[in-house]
Every structure is written in C-alpha cells, then in structure tokens.
Design an enzyme around this catalytic site. Structure first.
Site, short mmCIF file in Angstrom:
data_model
loop_
_atom_site.label_atom_id
_atom_site.label_comp_id
_atom_site.label_asym_id
_atom_site.label_seq_id
_atom_site.Cartn_x
_atom_site.Cartn_y
_atom_site.Cartn_z
N GLU A 218 0.81 -1.23 0.00
CA GLU A 218 0.00 0.00 0.00
C GLU A 218 0.84 1.27 0.00
OE1 GLU A 218 -2.72 0.39 3.31
OE2 GLU A 218 -3.52 2.29 2.57
N LYS A 260 -2.97 -2.45 -2.56
CA LYS A 260 -3.98 -1.53 -2.03
C LYS A 260 -3.64 -0.13 -2.54
CE LYS A 260 -6.17 -0.15 2.29
NZ LYS A 260 -6.76 -0.65 3.51
P1 13P Z 1 -9.31 4.31 4.12
O1 13P Z 1 -10.20 3.42 3.30
O2 13P Z 1 -10.03 5.02 5.21
O3 13P Z 1 -8.49 5.23 3.25
O4 13P Z 1 -8.28 3.34 4.86
C1 13P Z 1 -6.98 3.28 4.51
C2 13P Z 1 -6.27 2.16 5.15
O5 13P Z 1 -5.14 1.93 4.81
C3 13P Z 1 -6.93 1.32 6.18
O6 13P Z 1 -6.28 0.08 6.30
#
Ligand code: 13P
Length: 364
Positions: A218, A260
C-alpha cells in the site's frame, strides 16, 4: 536501505534468501561463474497463493479496522465516546460479529490489540472471523515519521524485528499483513521519498511472505493538493514502477501479494471533480501499465472519499473484465455510516451492524 553488496547477493543467489534459509545461501559465483536469477519458493508459497486467492474471491473485499489506538480514538470521539480499551473492543466487536458479513467481506485487517483480543463474551476475535470465513489480517507497520533530506515528506517505520513479529502474528491466526506508506504530490514527491517508500514496501513484502503472511502493498498517494488527474497518473505510474522493481529485486512471489492502491483522481482541492468513469479510466490505465496479471487482487483504499464516491468509482472499474480481481479494502468508506447509526448506544448495536452490511453489500 540495504547496502549495495547485500542487494547484489540477493539478486545473484539461486537460493530464496529468507529468514529460515539464510544459512543455506550459496557462494554467488560458484556455478562456473554463471549467475542464476531463479527464485526458489519459500516454505509458505502454496499457502500464500491460496490465501491471496481466497481474499480475492468475486463479490468480496476487505474490511479495514486497523486504526491505531490514537486514530480509533478520533472515530470514537466523533460519537462522544472515550478512547478506552473497552470502547475500542465493543466497537470492533460490533463490526466483526455482524451477521452475514462473510458474504461480502473476505478479510479483515486488525490492529495488534484486536488480534489478541476477545469479545465481551470471551470468544477470540480471530475465531469470530474464522467462523464467518473471513481471513484475519494484521497491520504491521509502525507508522510514519519525517524523512530527513526530503521535502517535508515521510517514511514508514517497522522493519526492525518484523520477521519475529510476523511469525508471532501467524501463530495467533493472522494470514495476511498490511504496511501503509504515503507519497505526497504537493511535496514533490522527491525521488528519495518514492525510492524509500518502494524499498520499504518490498522489504516488508519479502519478510511477510517468509513468515506465511500475504503482504498487502500500500503506497497511498495522498489526495491532498490542487493537482490535476493527469499529474496523479504520472506520479502513480512512477511510484508503482519503483514498487514492482524492488518487489522483483526482493524475490517477492507476485501470486502471493495483494495491492492496495489509491484511485487515480484529481487532488482534493483541484477546481474540477472527475466523474466515476474518468476515475475508472485513469486508474485502470495506470494499473494495466504497471501491474502484472500474476497479481491476484487489487483492493482499493478509500482515502477520504465519501462512502458513495468510493462505491461508485469501484463500480465503474468493474464494468468490463480486468486481469485481476478489483475490489475494496475500505476503512472510512465502510465505517462512517456505522458510527452514525450506532452512536455508542446499546439499543443501536444492531442498527450499526446493518449499516456495515449495507455498505459491504453495496461495494460487493
Ligand atoms: P481508508 O479506506 O479510510 O483510506 O483506509 C486506509 C487504510 O489503509 C486502512 O487500512
């Protein structure tokens, strides 16, 4: 950042250089001076591939409830609750015990506290998830700190001791992991910040796989800024190309990871908004240019979009077949309605669960 000699050893060895196999590494040039780049699977490879496939099953996505205690406190404060362990336990219990959740949710990312926690009736949260056919996951990064030498950017901590922590999390029932780092467009991003983000993600991914956890990769490209969608596309392509370069250099098994990404949108303060169709077009263009089809799943973050925006944009991305399962790993875009419906009141417990199920179903 590892030294050049360690990277050379890694790339040149015919062995999977993991925690358990470190002592088996061969002399880099002992095969008639031929250098081999083949990757030997680690002991968990089959399981990793299976776990990633299960999380990326059609119609299901990830519920992210891995907020640190400080961030969880902000969520609770929004409905007038104190940030105490019993309140965090109750809120997360509400979410995880939602009847029927496993129909739309394949994995839940937990904060360490929740991984080791039980419900108020004494059932382990991990067992609640298992019974609902939801894979337990764990946030393993240790958060962001300023990156010296950059333009006010940050880097993500947590590699020290990660192998032993990951082994413990696996024993506790976790089967996938999450590491979130961020890239800021208004701050540059500088080449240093992008390289550091990509390298950190790749080291984390290799360590996670070595310990049986499917890494969610991510690099969140933050929405903040007044830049155009074309600028976001340019930065996202740069970031993902570096991420995949270093993932490959670290011998990460692509079939055993999940991504992600942020959706490719204009900056939050840009003068024009983009339609879901435009966001889908730009995001898929970027992903098709940068992400190999070996990767089983793309699970978007919501990144501060409203619940409706996040759902509509995801829907637009699934209007034609993609090489990967394209789904969600939302925190705020699944939880906002829940908090509103619950308000911390016992009589609204069920209403909170219904709100979660409705959001999960809409995204599914
Ligand atoms: P959001 O969907 O609130 O942006 O969450 C990001 C995240 O990395 C949660 O694990």
């Amino acid at each position: 950042m590892a030294s050049a000699s360690l990277m050379k050893l890694n790339a040149s060895s015919s062995q999977w250089i993991g925690q358990k196999s470190f002592n088996r590494c061969t002399n880099i040039n002992n095969n008639n001076n031929r250098v081999s780049f083949s990757i030997r699977a680690g002991s968990y490879t089959d399981e990793l591939v299976q776990t990633a496939k299960t999380i990326a099953t059609p119609g299901r996505g990830i519920l992210a409830i891995d907020e640190s205690s400080a961030t969880a406190g902000k969520r609770l404060a929004s409905i007038g609750l104190d940030n105490t362990e019993p309140n965090r336990q109750l809120y997360r219990q509400l979410l995880l015990t939602t009847p029927g959740l496993g129909e739309y949710i394949s994995g839940a990312i937990l904060f360490e506290e929740t991984l080791y926690q039980s419900t108020t009736d004494g059932k382990k949260m991990v067992d609640v998830l298992r019974d609902a056919k939801i894979m337990p996951g764990i946030k393993v990064d240790k958060g962001l700190v300023p990156l010296p030498g950059s333009n006010n950017e940050s880097w993500c901590q947590g590699l020290d001791g990660l192998a032993s922590r990951s082994a413990e999390y696996y024993k506790q029932g976790a089967r996938f992991a999450k590491w979130r780092t961020v890239v800021s467009i208004p701050c540059g991003p500088t080449a240093l910040a992008v390289k550091e983000a990509a390298w950190g993600l790749a080291r984390y991914a290799a360590i996670s796989q070595d310990n049986g956890l499917v890494p969610i990769v991510e690099p969140e490209i933050l929405l903040d800024g007044d830049h155009s969608i074309d600028r976001t596309l340019e930065v996202a392509e740069k970031v993902w190309s570096e991420v995949f370069f270093y993932l490959a250099e670290n011998n990460v098994v692509f079939e055993g990871i999940l991504l992600k990404p942020s959706m490719v949108t204009p900056g939050a303060e840009h003068k024009e908004k983009a339609s879901p169709d435009t966001i889908a077009e730009y995001t898929l263009k970027m992903l098709k240019r940068r992400v190999p089809p070996a990767v089983p799943g793309i699970m978007f973050l919501s990144g501060g979009q409203s619940e409706a925006e996040a759902t509509l944009n995801l829907n637009a991305m699934n209007q034609s077949p993609n090489p990967w399962h394209v789904s969600f790993s939302y925190a705020r875009a699944l939880q906002n309605s829940v908090l509103k419906a619950w308000q911390g009141l016992p009589e609204n417990f069920e209403a909170g669960q219904k709100a979660l199920l409705a959001r999960a179903k809409a995204n599914s």
